[in-house]
Design a protein around this motif. Structure first.
Motif, PDB file in Angstrom:
ATOM      1  N   ASP A 116      20.119 123.934  61.435  1.00  0.00           N
ATOM      2  CA  ASP A 116      21.560 124.045  61.713  1.00  0.00           C
ATOM      3  C   ASP A 116      22.248 122.689  61.596  1.00  0.00           C
ATOM      4  OD1 ASP A 116      21.172 126.696  62.148  1.00  0.00           O
ATOM      5  OD2 ASP A 116      21.150 126.558  64.348  1.00  0.00           O
ATOM      6  N   ALA A 117      21.585 121.638  62.180  1.00  0.00           N
ATOM      7  CA  ALA A 117      22.177 120.301  62.153  1.00  0.00           C
ATOM      8  C   ALA A 117      22.316 119.809  60.715  1.00  0.00           C
ATOM      9  CB  ALA A 117      21.326 119.343  62.981  1.00  0.00           C
ATOM     10  N   LEU A 118      21.312 120.093  59.879  1.00  0.00           N
ATOM     11  CA  LEU A 118      21.356 119.654  58.492  1.00  0.00           C
ATOM     12  C   LEU A 118      22.505 120.342  57.742  1.00  0.00           C
ATOM     13  CD1 LEU A 118      17.550 119.706  57.750  1.00  0.00           C
ATOM     14  CD2 LEU A 118      19.020 117.674  57.691  1.00  0.00           C
ATOM     15  N   ARG A 119      22.674 121.634  58.032  1.00  0.00           N
ATOM     16  CA  ARG A 119      23.734 122.376  57.357  1.00  0.00           C
ATOM     17  C   ARG A 119      25.119 121.872  57.755  1.00  0.00           C
ATOM     18  NH1 ARG A 119      23.457 126.477  54.084  1.00  0.00           N
ATOM     19  NH2 ARG A 119      21.466 127.521  53.670  1.00  0.00           N
ATOM     20  N   ALA A 120      25.168 121.297  58.980  1.00  0.00           N
ATOM     21  CA  ALA A 120      26.471 120.780  59.434  1.00  0.00           C
ATOM     22  C   ALA A 120      26.807 119.448  58.786  1.00  0.00           C
ATOM     23  CB  ALA A 120      26.452 120.631  60.961  1.00  0.00           C
ATOM     24  N   GLY A 121      25.829 118.794  58.140  1.00  0.00           N
ATOM     25  CA  GLY A 121      26.104 117.475  57.575  1.00  0.00           C
ATOM     26  C   GLY A 121      25.603 117.336  56.159  1.00  0.00           C
ATOM     27  N   LEU A 122      24.367 116.881  56.070  1.00  0.00           N
ATOM     28  CA  LEU A 122      23.759 116.607  54.765  1.00  0.00           C
ATOM     29  C   LEU A 122      23.933 117.772  53.776  1.00  0.00           C
ATOM     30  CD1 LEU A 122      21.790 114.786  53.054  1.00  0.00           C
ATOM     31  CD2 LEU A 122      19.917 116.082  54.082  1.00  0.00           C
ATOM     32  N   ASN A 123      23.814 119.000  54.260  1.00  0.00           N
ATOM     33  CA  ASN A 123      23.844 120.165  53.363  1.00  0.00           C
ATOM     34  C   ASN A 123      25.133 120.975  53.519  1.00  0.00           C
ATOM     35  OD1 ASN A 123      21.327 119.339  52.645  1.00  0.00           O
ATOM     36  ND2 ASN A 123      20.255 120.834  53.918  1.00  0.00           N
ATOM     37  N   ARG A 124      26.203 120.267  53.902  1.00  0.00           N
ATOM     38  CA  ARG A 124      27.475 120.928  54.173  1.00  0.00           C
ATOM     39  C   ARG A 124      27.993 121.681  52.953  1.00  0.00           C
ATOM     40  NH1 ARG A 124      31.102 116.695  56.903  1.00  0.00           N
ATOM     41  NH2 ARG A 124      31.036 115.889  54.775  1.00  0.00           N
ATOM     42  N   ASP A 125      27.625 121.163  51.782  1.00  0.00           N
ATOM     43  CA  ASP A 125      28.131 121.745  50.546  1.00  0.00           C
ATOM     44  C   ASP A 125      27.403 123.022  50.145  1.00  0.00           C
ATOM     45  OD1 ASP A 125      25.872 120.085  50.303  1.00  0.00           O
ATOM     46  OD2 ASP A 125      26.142 119.988  48.115  1.00  0.00           O
ATOM     47  N   LEU A 126      26.374 123.387  50.892  1.00  0.00           N
ATOM     48  CA  LEU A 126      25.570 124.531  50.478  1.00  0.00           C
ATOM     49  C   LEU A 126      25.968 125.805  51.210  1.00  0.00           C
ATOM     50  CD1 LEU A 126      22.054 122.804  50.387  1.00  0.00           C
ATOM     51  CD2 LEU A 126      23.633 123.219  48.474  1.00  0.00           C
ATOM     52  N   GLY A 127      25.922 126.920  50.474  1.00  0.00           N
ATOM     53  CA  GLY A 127      26.187 128.221  51.080  1.00  0.00           C
ATOM     54  C   GLY A 127      24.907 128.979  51.335  1.00  0.00           C
ATOM     55  N   PHE A 128      24.971 130.311  51.250  1.00  0.00           N
ATOM     56  CA  PHE A 128      23.808 131.122  51.584  1.00  0.00           C
ATOM     57  C   PHE A 128      23.290 131.931  50.400  1.00  0.00           C
ATOM     58  CE2 PHE A 128      25.548 129.933  55.610  1.00  0.00           C
ATOM     59  CZ  PHE A 128      24.428 129.720  56.404  1.00  0.00           C
ATOM     60  N   SER A 129      23.685 131.525  49.183  1.00  0.00           N
ATOM     61  CA  SER A 129      23.146 132.198  48.005  1.00  0.00           C
ATOM     62  C   SER A 129      21.669 131.827  47.859  1.00  0.00           C
ATOM     63  CB  SER A 129      23.908 131.753  46.753  1.00  0.00           C
ATOM     64  OG  SER A 129      23.617 130.388  46.483  1.00  0.00           O
ATOM     65  N   GLU A 130      20.963 132.587  47.100  1.00  0.00           N
ATOM     66  CA  GLU A 130      19.543 132.345  46.874  1.00  0.00           C
ATOM     67  C   GLU A 130      19.283 130.887  46.470  1.00  0.00           C
ATOM     68  OE1 GLU A 130      17.133 134.929  47.105  1.00  0.00           O
ATOM     69  OE2 GLU A 130      15.669 133.317  46.896  1.00  0.00           O
ATOM     70  N   SER A 131      20.088 130.392  45.491  1.00  0.00           N
ATOM     71  CA  SER A 131      19.831 129.046  44.986  1.00  0.00           C
ATOM     72  C   SER A 131      20.232 127.988  46.021  1.00  0.00           C
ATOM     73  CB  SER A 131      20.576 128.809  43.670  1.00  0.00           C
ATOM     74  OG  SER A 131      21.973 128.915  43.907  1.00  0.00           O
ATOM     75  N   ASP A 132      21.296 128.239  46.782  1.00  0.00           N
ATOM     76  CA  ASP A 132      21.706 127.271  47.814  1.00  0.00           C
ATOM     77  C   ASP A 132      20.668 127.193  48.937  1.00  0.00           C
ATOM     78  OD1 ASP A 132      23.904 126.567  46.424  1.00  0.00           O
ATOM     79  OD2 ASP A 132      25.395 127.247  47.899  1.00  0.00           O
ATOM     80  N   ARG A 133      20.116 128.324  49.268  1.00  0.00           N
ATOM     81  CA  ARG A 133      19.088 128.323  50.319  1.00  0.00           C
ATOM     82  C   ARG A 133      17.877 127.502  49.871  1.00  0.00           C
ATOM     83  NH1 ARG A 133      18.833 133.671  53.890  1.00  0.00           N
ATOM     84  NH2 ARG A 133      21.062 133.987  54.080  1.00  0.00           N
ATOM     85  N   THR A 134      17.517 127.661  48.623  1.00  0.00           N
ATOM     86  CA  THR A 134      16.375 126.905  48.100  1.00  0.00           C
ATOM     87  C   THR A 134      16.702 125.418  48.074  1.00  0.00           C
ATOM     88  OG1 THR A 134      15.742 128.824  46.794  1.00  0.00           O
ATOM     89  CG2 THR A 134      14.785 126.720  46.143  1.00  0.00           C
ATOM     90  N   GLU A 135      17.920 125.097  47.691  1.00  0.00           N
ATOM     91  CA  GLU A 135      18.342 123.687  47.650  1.00  0.00           C
ATOM     92  C   GLU A 135      18.331 123.087  49.057  1.00  0.00           C
ATOM     93  OE1 GLU A 135      18.570 121.562  45.467  1.00  0.00           O
ATOM     94  OE2 GLU A 135      19.776 119.947  46.313  1.00  0.00           O
ATOM     95  N   ASN A 136      18.738 123.880  50.039  1.00  0.00           N
ATOM     96  CA  ASN A 136      18.726 123.449  51.448  1.00  0.00           C
ATOM     97  C   ASN A 136      17.304 123.033  51.850  1.00  0.00           C
ATOM     98  OD1 ASN A 136      19.582 123.158  54.173  1.00  0.00           O
ATOM     99  ND2 ASN A 136      18.870 125.244  54.638  1.00  0.00           N
ATOM    100  N   ILE A 137      16.368 123.846  51.466  1.00  0.00           N
ATOM    101  CA  ILE A 137      14.980 123.562  51.814  1.00  0.00           C
ATOM    102  C   ILE A 137      14.447 122.377  51.024  1.00  0.00           C
ATOM    103  CG2 ILE A 137      12.643 124.530  51.536  1.00  0.00           C
ATOM    104  CD1 ILE A 137      13.891 127.120  52.720  1.00  0.00           C
ATOM    105  N   ARG A 138      14.831 122.294  49.763  1.00  0.00           N
ATOM    106  CA  ARG A 138      14.369 121.174  48.933  1.00  0.00           C
ATOM    107  C   ARG A 138      14.825 119.844  49.520  1.00  0.00           C
ATOM    108  NH1 ARG A 138      15.538 117.530  45.327  1.00  0.00           N
ATOM    109  NH2 ARG A 138      17.784 117.913  45.452  1.00  0.00           N
ATOM    110  N   ARG A 139      16.116 119.761  49.869  1.00  0.00           N
ATOM    111  CA  ARG A 139      16.642 118.496  50.417  1.00  0.00           C
ATOM    112  C   ARG A 139      15.937 118.146  51.726  1.00  0.00           C
ATOM    113  NH1 ARG A 139      23.199 119.070  49.806  1.00  0.00           N
ATOM    114  NH2 ARG A 139      23.254 119.443  47.546  1.00  0.00           N
ATOM    115  N   THR A 140      15.758 119.133  52.587  1.00  0.00           N
ATOM    116  CA  THR A 140      15.089 118.881  53.873  1.00  0.00           C
ATOM    117  C   THR A 140      13.681 118.341  53.628  1.00  0.00           C
ATOM    118  OG1 THR A 140      16.319 120.756  54.754  1.00  0.00           O
ATOM    119  CG2 THR A 140      14.521 119.908  56.101  1.00  0.00           C
ATOM    120  N   ALA A 141      12.981 118.977  52.701  1.00  0.00           N
ATOM    121  CA  ALA A 141      11.613 118.555  52.412  1.00  0.00           C
ATOM    122  C   ALA A 141      11.574 117.134  51.849  1.00  0.00           C
ATOM    123  CB  ALA A 141      10.960 119.535  51.438  1.00  0.00           C
ATOM    124  N   GLU A 142      12.561 116.789  51.026  1.00  0.00           N
ATOM    125  CA  GLU A 142      12.598 115.428  50.458  1.00  0.00           C
ATOM    126  C   GLU A 142      12.810 114.392  51.557  1.00  0.00           C
ATOM    127  OE1 GLU A 142      11.846 114.280  47.616  1.00  0.00           O
ATOM    128  OE2 GLU A 142      11.997 115.927  46.166  1.00  0.00           O
TER     129      GLU A 142
END
Lengths: 314, 597
Positions: free
Chosen positions: B460-486
């Motif tokens: 949740d915290a990541l989505r509020a900042g670093l990943n603010r630009d991402l939505g909940f589409s399949e590709s955005d969800r994957t990108e959310n996880i990719r950035r977190t993992a990096e």
């Protein structure tokens, strides 16, 4: 490469040095009881109403005072008890506030878990182990504290403070865990448990001295009283419904007392005039025969105790 | 009350040096044998066809010992003189049971080392002497036994003593004495009966009676056994000082955390007292309500112990299973416990020559110098200054069996930077409401208490900042996880333990993250039945999802693919949060230890 000094010697002090031994034995027992509370989740003191279990339960009260000991009392009732012991047991629990749990060998026999010895006057001493193991499972105990002492018997001389038992309650004397310094190790696998012996280093005289010092109550059976008995060689056997008395045996009334008050089928009396704890203490110090010499169950073989302990006996 | 103090003694020496007979004689001559025990002994000796009563049968209490005619395990016996009561540990002489000799000698004030006058010292004699010196036993009495077999010869006795002194050259003994005895004949045990007029020293029993108890170390050390509540609102620390003493009103420091406070009350079993010392069971109440529990040690701020993450030590390996380098073990010291490993074996003491030799592994009874690494900070002293805080056991993490015992030689002070060699990415996956955030917070606290650097990455915290630009589409969800993992990979590569809490419902997403993170990947399945998670519904999300306000909500309108083989699975519906956090923190510490290069 030669041998170089590994340590510059500087003598350490063992905590037990110059005080009377009993003070150190009390501290040691309290340490063991506190370790039991800290390392185990569900702990019971095996309580028969006998002097050793009275001392253990009283030490536990001191160990946690002014709080209550986090232990219950567990009595494995062979059904062959002297009524005085049972009365004492109940009064002790009521007075001290300990929760008392009684499990009966009779119930294990009725449930087909244990087999009564054949013959008209069986001893249930060995069957206690079955009822005890069942109680340990039922109450989910991970430690049971007992009053056994190393001086009682040579297999017991090998006991640890924390004595590990496998999931079947068995003791493996050759594979016992080393107990180094004062460290007590209660780590175990699920389903295993420990037997704890805080009085390991005590003697029979220590127990009586402690009872005297702390003013503890004990059952009247320990003091000299008139009682109908039969004399078998050097053994004095109390007449109870659980013991076979032969037609030709002479029933006599003698002034006796008991050194142990366990199962009536295997507990012999001794001729004695000791009416107070101090008398008993003087008598115990003069004894030339061991306490368990009045126990008829140990005389069966050279390794009777080791064999029973392996099977889960205390 | 019987005023005689207790004195702990151990016997040691090579097999066949007559140890058991010696003890039998000691017990017999101090009237410590009951008649019925004696009768049993006579019966048993006759049964085996022996002419003389076999005194060894007194202490060889196990069937296997009698059959093999050797002592296997330590037997504890008591005897007394007019001055003292003795607690005697009879330890085995057989090389296979060296660990039991170590056990018996660890609590002894004096070791009686038997030596065969005819045969002279053996390897085992020197090994036992070495262990006695390692354990810093204050008094070592070398009883040169079987003097009857050498005609009570002064020359033989002196030659044996000389030989022994040469053999133990370099070992340190506070007090080393030699006594000529014959256990079989009873010479020199209680008294000398004229067979050795050339020897003017006292007998074994007289010598024992006159031994001085060793001096006390005085630095206050109070290992906490546990917590009790002696009264409303009071938190009492149960324990017994292992050295020194403390008074009400004095300042104390709590280790390993380091807070300083003072003692407001001390309770003995009989009620409040002014002070407590070694040997007094006590309950100590502190002025401040600190989070102090079992394993902590109270010290005076002026004389602290070292809080350590590593130690150099001598260990005796006590298990049939050989030591594994860098494998995790549980280390016990006093009442404290920590996960740790053997990082390095400096050398092994060869049992035959006592010389140092290089080795890669430790086998049963090996004595060796090692370096220990600890996953939790532990309060240690050097053994020679405190035998309780300077000694330890290593246990199997799995079974609790004792693998080794040891004494601390050197404790380097805490070096925080040296610890951050290997980080970890703890990836927590599970339904919304499964308890990931709670578990993350509690585990973080535990790991920080163990001195590890921890960073939490919350979905949740990541989505509020670093990943603010991402939505909940399949590709955005994957990108959310990719950035977190990096981010997790970067932090872990710099030695940080990263705890990521993301629902990450799809196996493919987690496989992607695992690939990015690499070796530092540590997957935790926070398992919880959907109905339990939904009943919790802290954020009211399930209610909204049920009303159709949140599309594709995991568990309601989107699938959750449970991990096939997570590193840890925790069922939060069946486990208390603190217990789950303890399990997880231990697993993380084990993994970090096990992953040391």
């Amino acid at each position: 490469m030669g041998v170089e000094p590994l340590l510059t010697f500087r003598p350490y002090h063992h905590p037990m040095a110059l005080r009377p031994a009993l003070l150190d034995l009390e501290s040691e027992a309290i340490y063991v009881l506190r370790e039991s509370a800290a390392q185990f989740d569900r702990v019971a003191i095996l309580f028969s109403g006998g002097k050793d279990s009275i001392v253990v339960a009283s030490l536990a009260q001191r160990a946690f005072a002014p709080a209550s000991p986090p232990f219950s009392l567990l009595h494995i009732d062979t059904g062959h008890n002297f009524p005085e012991t049972l009365d004492f047991r109940d009064a002790f629990a009521a007075r001290t506030g300990y929760e008392l749990v009684v499990r009966r060998v009779e119930d294990s026999i009725a449930a087909g878990r244990a087999q009564e010895e054949p013959g008209p006057f069986p001893s249930r001493n060995a069957l206690q182990s079955v009822t005890l193991m069942d109680a340990i499972h039922e109450l989910r105990l991970d430690a049971v504290i007992g009053g056994a002492r190393r001086d009682e018997e040579r297999a017991r001389a090998k006991e640890r403070f924390f004595s590990h038992r496998d999931a079947h309650g068995r003791w493996e004397p050759r594979g016992q865990r080393p107990e180094v310094w004062r460290m007590l190790n209660g780590h175990k696998r699920h389903g295993e448990h420990f037997r704890v012996f805080p009085l390991n280093n005590w003697t029979e005289a220590d127990v009586w001295e402690y009872i005297h010092w702390r003013g503890l109550d004990v059952p009247g059976l320990y003091f000299a009283h008139e009682r109908p008995v039969v004399e078998r060689g050097s053994a004095v056997v109390a007449i109870t419904p659980f013991v076979h008395i032969g037609e030709d045996e002479a029933k006599v009334v003698r002034r006796v007392r008991f050194r142990t008050v366990g199962d009536a089928t295997c507990t012999g009396a001794i001729l004695s005039e000791a009416a107070t704890v101090q008398d008993i203490l003087a008598e115990v110090r003069s004894f030339s025969r061991s306490e368990r010499s009045t126990r008829l169950d140990d005389l069966r073989s050279e390794a009777a105790m080791e064999d029973r302990k392996r099977q889960g006996y205390f | 009350m019987d005023p005689r103090p207790l004195f702990r003694v151990a016997t040691a020496g090579s097999v066949d040096d007559g140890k058991s007979t010696f003890i039998g004689r000691l017990l017999a001559e101090s009237n410590a044998i009951f008649e019925d025990h004696w009768e049993a002994l006579v019966r048993a000796s006759r049964a085996t066809g022996e002419e003389q009563t076999n005194l060894a049968l007194l202490t060889d209490g196990l069937r296997a010992e009698r059959e093999q005619k050797i002592t296997i395990d330590v037997a504890y016996r008591t005897f007394a003189t007019a001055r003292r009561r003795y607690l005697l540990a009879d330890t085995p002489g057989h090389a296979r049971y060296t660990r039991n000799m170590f056990t018996g000698a660890s609590t002894a004030e004096a070791v009686i080392l038997l030596l065969d006058a005819e045969r002279g010292p053996t390897r085992q004699t020197y090994l036992h002497a070495f262990i006695a010196s390692l354990l810093a036993v204050p008094h070592v009495l070398v009883a040169v036994n079987k003097m009857d077999l050498v005609g009570y010869s002064r020359e033989v006795f002196e030659a044996r003593a000389e030989e022994f002194r040469a053999g133990v050259h370099g070992m340190e003994f506070g007090d080393l004495r030699f006594l000529p005895v014959s256990a079989v004949e009873g010479e020199g045990i209680v008294s000398y009966r004229g067979t050795m007029p050339w020897f003017h020293g006292p007998s074994v029993l007289q010598t024992l009676d006159d031994l001085e108890p060793a001096a006390k170390p005085f630095f206050f050390r109070f290992p906490v056994q546990g917590v009790v509540r002696p009264g409303p609102g009071l938190r009492g620390l149960m324990g017994e000082a292992c050295s020194g003493a403390i008074r009400v009103g004095e300042a104390v420091q709590v280790l390993p955390t380091g807070e300083t406070t003072s003692v407001v009350e001390i309770l003995s079993p009989d009620g409040p007292v002014e002070s407590c010392a070694v040997g007094d069971p006590a309950i100590v109440v502190l002025a401040d309500d600190l989070d102090v529990g079992r394993g902590a040690i109270l010290v005076r701020p002026k004389n602290p112990a070292t809080v350590a993450h590593s130690a150099e030590a001598m260990v005796v390996w006590m298990s049939e299973d050989p030591a594994r380098l860098r494998a995790p073990y549980r280390l016990l010291s006093g009442t404290a416990s920590a996960l740790g490993n053997i990082d390095e074996i400096a050398y092994r003491v060869a049992p035959d020559t006592l010389h140092r030799e290089a080795t890669e592994s430790l086998e049963l009874n090996d004595v060796s110098k090692v370096r220990l690494r600890l996953a939790d900070p532990l309060c240690l002293d050097v053994y020679r200054s405190d035998r309780t805080t300077g000694s330890f056991e290593l246990l199997s993490v799995e079974s609790g069996e004792v693998m080794a015992a040891g004494v601390v030689l050197r404790v380097p002070a805490l070096e925080p930077e040296a610890r951050s060699e290997r980080g970890l990415c703890v990836w927590m996956t599970g339904l919304s409401g499964a308890g990931k955030s709670t578990l993350s917070d509690l585990t973080t606290a535990r790991l920080r208490a163990a001195g590890l650097p921890v960073v939490q990455l919350d979905g949740d915290a990541l989505r509020a900042g670093l990943n603010r630009d991402l939505g909940f589409s399949e590709s955005d969800r994957t990108e959310n996880i990719r950035r977190t993992a990096e981010v997790a990979r970067l932090l872990a590569s710099q030695g940080v333990v990263v705890i990521c809490s993301l629902i990450s419902p799809m196996r493919s997403q987690r496989e992607l993250a695992a690939e990015i993170v690499g070796e530092a990947w540590f997957e935790v399945f926070v398992d919880c039945p959907i109905d339990v998670a939904e009943a919790r519904d802290v954020k009211g999300l399930y209610a909204r999802a049920r009303r159709g306000e949140i599309p594709e909500f995991t568990g309601v309108s989107a699938p959750y693919e449970a991990p096939m083989s997570p590193d840890v699975r925790l069922d939060t519906s069946a486990t208390e949060p603190q217990a789950a956090a303890r399990t997880l923190a231990d697993a993380v510490k084990l993994r970090i230890l096990g992953a040391q290069p």
